[in-house]
Scaffold this active site. Structure first.
Site, PDB file in Angstrom:
ATOM      1  N   GLU A   6     -40.288 -18.971   9.652  1.00 12.76           N
ATOM      2  CA  GLU A   6     -39.563 -18.797  10.909  1.00 12.76           C
ATOM      3  C   GLU A   6     -39.706 -17.383  11.478  1.00 12.76           C
ATOM      4  OE1 GLU A   6     -35.710 -21.124  11.523  1.00 12.76           O
ATOM      5  OE2 GLU A   6     -35.752 -20.758   9.369  1.00 12.76           O
ATOM      6  N   ALA A  27     -40.491 -13.383  -3.936  1.00 13.02           N
ATOM      7  CA  ALA A  27     -40.842 -13.897  -2.608  1.00 13.02           C
ATOM      8  C   ALA A  27     -39.609 -14.127  -1.748  1.00 13.02           C
ATOM      9  CB  ALA A  27     -41.630 -15.194  -2.741  1.00 13.02           C
TER      10      ALA A  27
END
Length: 545
Positions: free
Chosen positions: A504, A499
């Site tokens: 953001e 991952a």
């Protein structure tokens, strides 16, 4: 206060909508309350009104960017010359760090062999600049993506085709000369996105619509962005967690990652533990938001799962190894041949002999097997030469592309976002529903950034529109149709199951995509935000002259 840290307990409740702002004001607010409580020996509750918060809370950087690009006739980028000027307010605060990130990302996710990037923080009499989702990146990607559309137009190329010629790939160097040897899936993501949404066909249909429509003009735009995960350069970065299993088979996970709307402690952390241990997910509880949990580093920089959960994985793996060894003895097989899934323990390829998760845990307690573990991981990093601006910038980058379709009312200047198509190259997508939520929220938040939100200051730097009546933000009624994201799982070697971060970067290309779509609709380059109805109306009048 001058007392040992071990005497202080910090409890962080569920926090909605962190988006970086609590990086700055959260510790200050907590410290003021703590000081008052310490001095008065009484409980203290400190609360700001919405108006007070807007007036004093650090703001996203106001930015001026000058951007010059070079490319060959066949569409290969050769060089960029960029100047970035940030309004840092009355104090530097995080301004230098936000500016540094902007300069490092100034090229966009493209292979640019020659780059000159200068950045300046300018003091003004306004509130200080501070952390906000994207941390200096949305504004510079807005500029970079405008350049990509302009270059494509000059060369007579389709915007997608031009980008695909220049996007970073495994083996590319960034403008800081960092080698990207893996986890670079943005070219594949853009290619898949263009195919899924039928970019070329849709663009032609929109141009036909505009020939027939006088008042309403439509446009389609693409924004592509990248974002370095976690802390930059050689700044120490680690992950830490503690896991214990009780006699009834319930699992408790302690992490320093907090919950502020991103969902990682209660979703991805639980999923990772369930996957590693094989325990039923309903038996797994995560304790977070307390200083009694191990120091996992800050919950910012899109590191909640990508870095924050590494310690969780390491701790769970230690316990799983012990359980495998015990189960192998009981089931008369080798530890490598043990399967534990959905609370059932059995040899690989066989359903029998078997035992339940609870039975295995009870057996472990009776045999003296330790069912607690700490997981710690210190992230390897390279070196960065600050004098030359060259070297290792970030442990990994996540990549995102968003295409949007807009409609502009040329009589009023009103811009409506009709539809959005996101694509993401952010490693393993551990919780797709959670990621969809991030993308949807980011697209609507990006609409506010581009179309509505604007602070008004007087000559003394005071904010005049310090309420949600005059500072307009989008609502659910403004949300467009948002398609399911296109995923490219470009796995990060250190991330849990590969991952990377999402929170953001989901926002970063949205302003560029909307601005490029409006540029396409009106046939004029958008270089200034926000695109409020007033600003768009006068832009249209100027073009008509």
């Amino acid at each position: 206060l001058g007392i040992p840290m071990s005497y202080i307990k910090v409890i962080i409740p569920y926090i909605g909508g962190g988006f970086g702002g609590k990086d700055d004001e959260g510790p200050l607010t907590a410290a003021k309350a703590a000081l008052a409580a310490y001095l008065t020996r009484r409980p203290v509750f400190l609360m700001y009104t919405r108006e007070e918060s807007i007036r004093m809370h650090p703001k996203r950087e106001a930015t001026i960017i000058r951007y010059k690009s070079g490319a060959t006739k066949d569409g290969k980028l050769t060089a960029i010359d960029v100047t970035i000027i940030h309004d840092t307010g009355a104090y530097a605060n995080r301004g230098p760090y936000i500016l540094w990130r902007a300069t490092v990302h100034a090229s966009g996710p493209y292979d640019v062999p020659n780059a000159k990037v200068d950045g300046y923080c300018v003091y003004t009499n306004k509130v200080p600049q501070g952390s906000f989702r994207g941390f200096g990146n949305p504004s510079v990607q807005f500029a970079a993506e405008a350049q990509m559309d302009e270059l494509a137009g000059k060369l007579g190329m389709d915007p997608v085709e031009f980008r695909l010629k220049n996007l970073l790939r495994p083996g590319s160097l960034t403008i800081t000369s960092q080698l990207l040897d893996h986890a670079v899936g943005i070219a594949e993501a853009v290619e898949k996105l263009a195919k899924t949404m039928e970019w070329s066909k849709r663009r032609k249909e929109i141009e036909e619509f505009n020939k027939k429509s006088k008042r309403y003009k439509r446009g389609i735009g693409l924004g592509v962005g990248w974002h370095g995960i976690s802390t930059s350069r050689g700044v120490p970065d680690w992950s830490n967690a503690y896991i214990k299993i009780d006699k009834d088979g319930s699992v408790t996970v302690f992490t320093g990652i907090i919950e502020m709307g991103q969902g990682s402690p209660n979703t991805s952390h639980r999923q990772i533990v369930a996957e590693i241990l094989g325990a039923p997910i309903e038996k797994i509880r995560v304790v977070f938001g307390t200083s009694d949990a191990p120091d996992t580093g800050a919950t910012h920089a899109s590191r909640g799962t990508s870095i924050g959960a590494i310690g969780v994985l390491v701790a769970a793996a230690k316990i799983r190894e012990r359980l495998n060894k015990l189960a192998a003895e009981v089931l008369n097989t080798s530890p490598d041949n043990i399967v534990i899934e959905n609370g059932i323990v059995h040899p690989k390829g066989k359903k029998e002999p078997s035992m339940t998760w609870d039975e295995l845990v009870k057996l472990a307690y009776s045999r003296g097997v330790d069912l607690s573990a700490t997981g710690y991981f210190f992230l390897p990093k390279g070196k960065f030469d600050d004098a030359r601006g060259q070297g290792f910038a970030y442990p990994a980058y996540s990549y995102v592309a968003v295409a949007v379709e807009v409609e502009v009312d040329t009589y009023t200047g009103q811009v409506r976002v009709l539809r959005a198509w996101p694509a993401l190259a952010a490693g393993r997508i551990i919780n797709p529903v959670q990621v969809e939520g991030q993308m949807e929220g980011a697209i609507v938040q990006g609409m506010g950034y581009v179309l509505m939100e604007q602070l008004v200051f007087d000559e003394k730097g005071r904010i005049l529109n310090a309420d949600l009546t005059d500072y307009v933000i989008p609502t659910a009624l403004d949300a467009p149709k948002i398609e399911k994201p296109v995923y490219v799982e470009d796995l990060f070697r250190y991330g849990p199951f590969g991952a990377k971060g999402v929170g953001e970067m989901a926002l970063i290309p949205v302003p560029a995509a909307i601005a490029n779509a409006v540029s396409h609709a009106l046939g004029v380059r958008i270089t200034r935000l926000p695109l409020t109805p007033e600003n768009v109306y006068f832009l249209i009048k100027k073009v008509k002259k």
